[in-house]
Motif scaffolding. Structure first.
Motif, mmCIF file in Angstrom:
data_model
loop_
_atom_site.group_PDB
_atom_site.id
_atom_site.type_symbol
_atom_site.label_atom_id
_atom_site.label_comp_id
_atom_site.label_asym_id
_atom_site.label_seq_id
_atom_site.Cartn_x
_atom_site.Cartn_y
_atom_site.Cartn_z
ATOM 1 N N SER B 33 0.850 -1.187 0.000
ATOM 2 C CA SER B 33 0.000 0.000 0.000
ATOM 3 C C SER B 33 0.884 1.235 0.000
ATOM 4 O O SER B 33 2.109 1.126 0.031
ATOM 5 C CB SER B 33 -0.868 0.023 1.253
ATOM 6 N N LYS B 34 0.247 2.374 -0.002
ATOM 7 C CA LYS B 34 0.981 3.622 0.041
ATOM 8 C C LYS B 34 1.868 3.659 1.282
ATOM 9 O O LYS B 34 3.010 4.093 1.237
ATOM 10 C CB LYS B 34 -0.029 4.774 0.075
ATOM 11 N N ARG B 35 1.320 3.139 2.372
ATOM 12 C CA ARG B 35 2.087 3.167 3.615
ATOM 13 C C ARG B 35 3.345 2.297 3.482
ATOM 14 O O ARG B 35 4.431 2.688 3.908
ATOM 15 C CB ARG B 35 1.208 2.650 4.756
ATOM 16 N N THR B 36 3.180 1.105 2.892
ATOM 17 C CA THR B 36 4.327 0.220 2.697
ATOM 18 C C THR B 36 5.443 0.966 1.977
ATOM 19 O O THR B 36 6.606 0.945 2.392
ATOM 20 C CB THR B 36 3.927 -0.979 1.811
ATOM 21 N N GLU B 38 5.841 4.156 1.636
ATOM 22 C CA GLU B 38 6.373 5.290 2.394
ATOM 23 C C GLU B 38 7.401 4.831 3.413
ATOM 24 O O GLU B 38 8.462 5.431 3.545
ATOM 25 C CB GLU B 38 5.228 6.039 3.089
ATOM 26 N N ILE B 39 7.077 3.756 4.108
ATOM 27 C CA ILE B 39 8.040 3.247 5.089
ATOM 28 C C ILE B 39 9.336 2.873 4.384
ATOM 29 O O ILE B 39 10.431 3.260 4.786
ATOM 30 C CB ILE B 39 7.479 1.995 5.805
ATOM 31 N N ARG B 42 11.375 5.815 3.107
ATOM 32 C CA ARG B 42 11.986 6.623 4.163
ATOM 33 C C ARG B 42 13.321 6.037 4.614
ATOM 34 O O ARG B 42 14.272 6.761 4.875
ATOM 35 C CB ARG B 42 11.013 6.726 5.350
ATOM 36 N N GLY B 57 9.458 -2.098 3.336
ATOM 37 C CA GLY B 57 8.150 -1.748 3.879
ATOM 38 C C GLY B 57 7.390 -2.989 4.321
ATOM 39 O O GLY B 57 6.795 -3.023 5.406
ATOM 40 N N GLU B 61 6.029 -3.829 8.143
ATOM 41 C CA GLU B 61 4.605 -4.046 8.402
ATOM 42 C C GLU B 61 4.335 -5.457 8.929
ATOM 43 O O GLU B 61 3.407 -5.675 9.704
ATOM 44 C CB GLU B 61 3.798 -3.778 7.125
ATOM 45 N N GLU B 64 5.309 -5.581 12.627
ATOM 46 C CA GLU B 64 4.256 -5.020 13.473
ATOM 47 C C GLU B 64 3.192 -6.065 13.775
ATOM 48 O O GLU B 64 2.429 -5.940 14.719
ATOM 49 C CB GLU B 64 3.600 -3.817 12.766
ATOM 50 N N GLU B 335 8.412 5.831 -7.222
ATOM 51 C CA GLU B 335 7.456 6.006 -6.140
ATOM 52 C C GLU B 335 6.542 7.197 -6.376
ATOM 53 O O GLU B 335 5.566 7.374 -5.675
ATOM 54 C CB GLU B 335 8.163 6.095 -4.778
#
Ligand code: SF4
Ligand code: SF4
Lengths: 358, 364
Positions: B33-36, B38-39, B42, B57, B61, B64, B335
């Motif tokens: 996902s977008k979050r993956t 982004e992590i 970064r 990413g 995830e 977590e 990205e």
């Protein structure tokens, strides 16, 4: 036959081998001009956008030879050491050239593949020599001579000399090949000849691929600029292979890129020796190998050494002014720190500075 | 030990079955996902390959969600994929994540390290069990790909628009509820039947486009902005130059017939490229030539920004296109790739092909 050699990519490392080989076989060797604006522009124009700067510049050097030579040498350096490669683009270089450069004369593709063993490496050269019409014995002889010359060249580099210094010393009237010293890349490397250890403020490690370090046009004359600020320079080529291998053995998996490994190993061993005051990583935008190698160097430095370090990224838009500012700022920071800040752990802004191209 | 692994398209399906069979707890990373991204972005070097950023990413995830051991495959060059594991390990370590990283490298002269690694992640199951689990997993890889192929054929022909896509999302939602390879295989079989029976328009004669390029970008829908479905919705029958099943058969199996055919196909593009330069660039060229020969309407190459082997392929493709009058388009993704611009380019390419086809039809 007039054979053109593009003064780009690993020419600065293997020129003695190639030049002596073709001269011994009775060919004339002609170099492309030193990298200049026109070569750069041509390269950028005909090469695919996504490629890195050195590959684009190689394209430009090929066009520079068109019309002046009967054939152009395109080395295919698949592997220069057993079980290692250089970079995928080096393997596909002849195809990139063949399908992108219009109007080029015959391309002499010279394979070099030492993946399975060192001796095997020369097979491609032998094949090319035979294809050019020379008999078995002359090709063997030429290979031998060229190999010896190359070995001598490597030895001198490992002693800590800059290529230009080697060339100077070897440039003696008794030398049969002396023309190539005059003519070779080193006059373009931009290292000033007088750099006595006495008045130097220290040594800076300069880490990057040979085609960035030894091409004054691409690297914005960085060597002269460092020298003008009173620094000596250590290049990756100054480290022996044993040192490089030794330093890289800290990683659980063997690195399979010869230059990636050299850059990493030389950088690590410079840091370990503590004989450098700072480390500059020079890289081209879009270099896949450096993306990993520089990352490993930066992380190791961050964890263990804390030596002032910066990354300078070059691309076709790099401007003199921005580059100078970046370099000056780094040297200032380095000197300031050595005066006031010796004991403080060196984390901070500089560590990841210089990520974008300048 | 709770295992996780990087996403690559639908490869999570067989991998989950594999560890289920071995009785080893496994965390399937949440869908990319977008979050993956982004992590991953970064903490990765800016110039790292996009696949590696997403891998990182995925790991975080998964962590977590309780994973503590990462399993990935490696290779020995020339491309960067072979060194992902090491760089990833360094990054995770500096970020303070305590993860075990197990890299399954293709065995060199000595297969023992690989066998040891396999045993380690197999919870010390007996070898017969391990082998059976691997065989079943590779069967699942093939079945999943077959299902995907059916849907690729159906999409431009379906009577009710969106039916294939819907079946696919239902499959992906529910497949993870299966435990073990047997349940999984049965489940896939049911969906294959459903896919087969999607009603088709009779008059459909869709454009046919081949997808070639870097394997991860081709296989992972998040990264390629779901190009297969997008093209399908534009009425295109998609052919895939390389699939997960191909990769498994090339690298992990003894399917000699497949290997022979692959060699033959690669040799056929010899005048353009005659050796492996890393990644799947050779396949890219070979598939393009193959698609031109077999009468497809065009080819799209996809690569992540900075992908070294595909850049070489990218500079050869125009020659093939020129010499054979065969349309080829290259899409570079990173990205920041935006949906809108991407879709416009796809539509323009499809338009171009259908005009070309129309003209050829008139002339005939
Ligand atoms: S090593 Fe880096 S700079 Fe050199 S050709 Fe490969 S990608 Fe380009
Ligand atoms: S093939 Fe491309 S994406 Fe894959 S490792 Fe190489 S550069 Fe990265």
């Amino acid at each position: 036959m007039k054979i053109g050699i593009p003064r780009a990519l690993l020419y600065s490392i293997y020129f003695p081998l190639w030049k002596v080989f073709f001269m011994e076989l009775g060919h004339e060797v002609i170099l492309s001009n030193h990298t200049n604006q026109e070569i750069l522009n041509n390269g950028v124009k005909i090469c695919v956008d996504d490629a890195c700067l050195p590959i684009k510049i190689f394209h430009g050097h090929v066009t520079d030879l068109i019309g002046r030579v009967d054939a152009i040498l395109i080395p295919r350096l698949i592997s220069i050491r057993p079980e290692e490669y250089i970079c995928p683009k080096f393997i596909g270089l002849p195809e990139m050239i063949r399908y992108s450069v219009p109007g080029s004369p015959e391309l002499l593709v010279m394979d070099y593949n030492a993946y399975s063993s060192e001796e095997k490496g020369y097979e491609g050269m032998y094949r090319l020599g035979r294809e050019l019409g020379s008999p078995h014995s002359s090709v063997k002889h030429a290979l031998n001579k060229a190999g010896l010359r190359q070995a001598a060249y490597f030895r001198e580099m490992e002693k800590g000399f800059h290529p230009m210094e080697i060339m100077k010393r070897m440039n003696h009237p008794s030398e049969r090949y002396n023309t190539w010293y005059k003519d070779s890349f080193c006059t373009n490397a931009g290292l000033p000849s007088k750099m006595s250890a006495k008045n130097s403020k220290g040594t800076i490690g300069l880490i990057g691929h040979p085609y960035l370090l030894y091409d004054r046009y691409i690297n914005m004359n960085i060597c002269n600029k460092l020298a003008a600020r009173g620094y000596k320079i250590r290049f990756p080529e100054n480290s022996t292979q044993e040192k490089v291998d030794g330093a890289c053995s800290r990683y659980p998996k063997k690195l399979f890129w010869s230059y990636g490994k050299r850059l990493l190993g030389a950088g690590l061993s410079m840091m370990e020796s503590r004989e450098i005051s700072g480390l500059i990583l020079l890289t081209s935008f879009g270099c896949g190998i450096d993306a990993f190698i520089d990352e490993l160097l930066i992380r190791a430095n961050h964890r263990e050494f804390g030596i002032p370090l910066t990354t300078i990224t070059l691309d076709e838009h790099t401007g003199q002014a921005g580059f100078d500012t970046r370099l000056e700022a780094f040297i200032d920071m380095m000197e300031w720190r050595s005066r006031y800040d010796n004991h403080i752990s060196p984390h901070g802004a500089h560590l990841y500075s210089g990520q974008g191209p300048v | 030990m709770t295992i996780t692994f990087p996403h690559m398209g639908r490869i999570y399906i067989p991998v989950k079955a594999l560890f289920d069979d071995l009785g080893v707890p496994v965390v399937v990373p949440p869908p990319v996902s977008k979050r993956t991204l982004e992590i991953g972005t970064r903490i990765s070097p800016e110039m790292a390959c996009l696949p590696m950023k997403i891998n990182l990413g995925n790991y975080i995830e998964s962590m977590e969600r309780g994973a503590d051991t990462i399993v990935l495959t490696g290779s020995c060059g020339p491309c960067r994929f072979g060194y992902y594991g090491i760089v990833e390990q360094e990054i995770l370590r500096d970020q303070g994540y305590e993860m075990d990283v197990v890299i399954l490298d293709a065995p060199g002269r000595d297969p023992r390290p690989l066998l040891k690694q396999i045993q380690r992640i197999s919870g010390s199951s007996p070898w017969t069990k391990i082998i059976r689990a691997f065989l079943n997993a590779s069967k699942i890889v093939e079945r999943v790909d077959e299902l995907a192929d059916i849907l690729l054929r159906k999409r431009p022909r379906e009577l009710k628009r969106g039916e294939s896509d819907e079946l696919q999302s239902r499959f992906e939602r529910e497949v993870l509820k299966c435990r073990g390879s047997k349940e999984m295989l049965d489940f896939i079989a049911v969906f294959k039947e459903k896919a087969d029976s999607i009603p088709e328009r009779r008059d459909a004669s869709p454009l046919r486009i081949g997808l070639v390029g870097e394997i991860y970008t081709l296989i992972e829908p998040y990264v390629n902005l779901n190009i297969e479905n997008k093209l399908g919705s534009l009425g295109v029958e998609v052919h895939r130059g390389i699939t997960a099943a191909d990769w498994v058969k090339t690298h992990l199996s003894f399917d000699l017939k497949f290997k022979r055919e692959r060699k033959l196909k690669l040799k056929k593009c010899g005048n353009y490229l005659d050796l492996c330069i890393g990644g799947h660039a050779w396949e890219t060229i070979a598939s393009t030539v193959h698609y031109a020969d077999t009468g497809l309407d065009g080819v799209i190459q996809i690569l992540p920004f900075g992908c070294m082997p595909e850049i070489v392929a990218e500079s050869i493709l125009p020659a093939i296109s020129r010499e054979r009058g065969f349309p080829v388009m290259t899409l570079t993704v990173d990205e920041l790739t935006g949906e809108a611009g991407y879709m416009t380019r796809l539509e323009a390419f499809v338009d171009l092909l259908s005009q070309k086809k129309g003209k050829e039809y008139e002339q005939a």
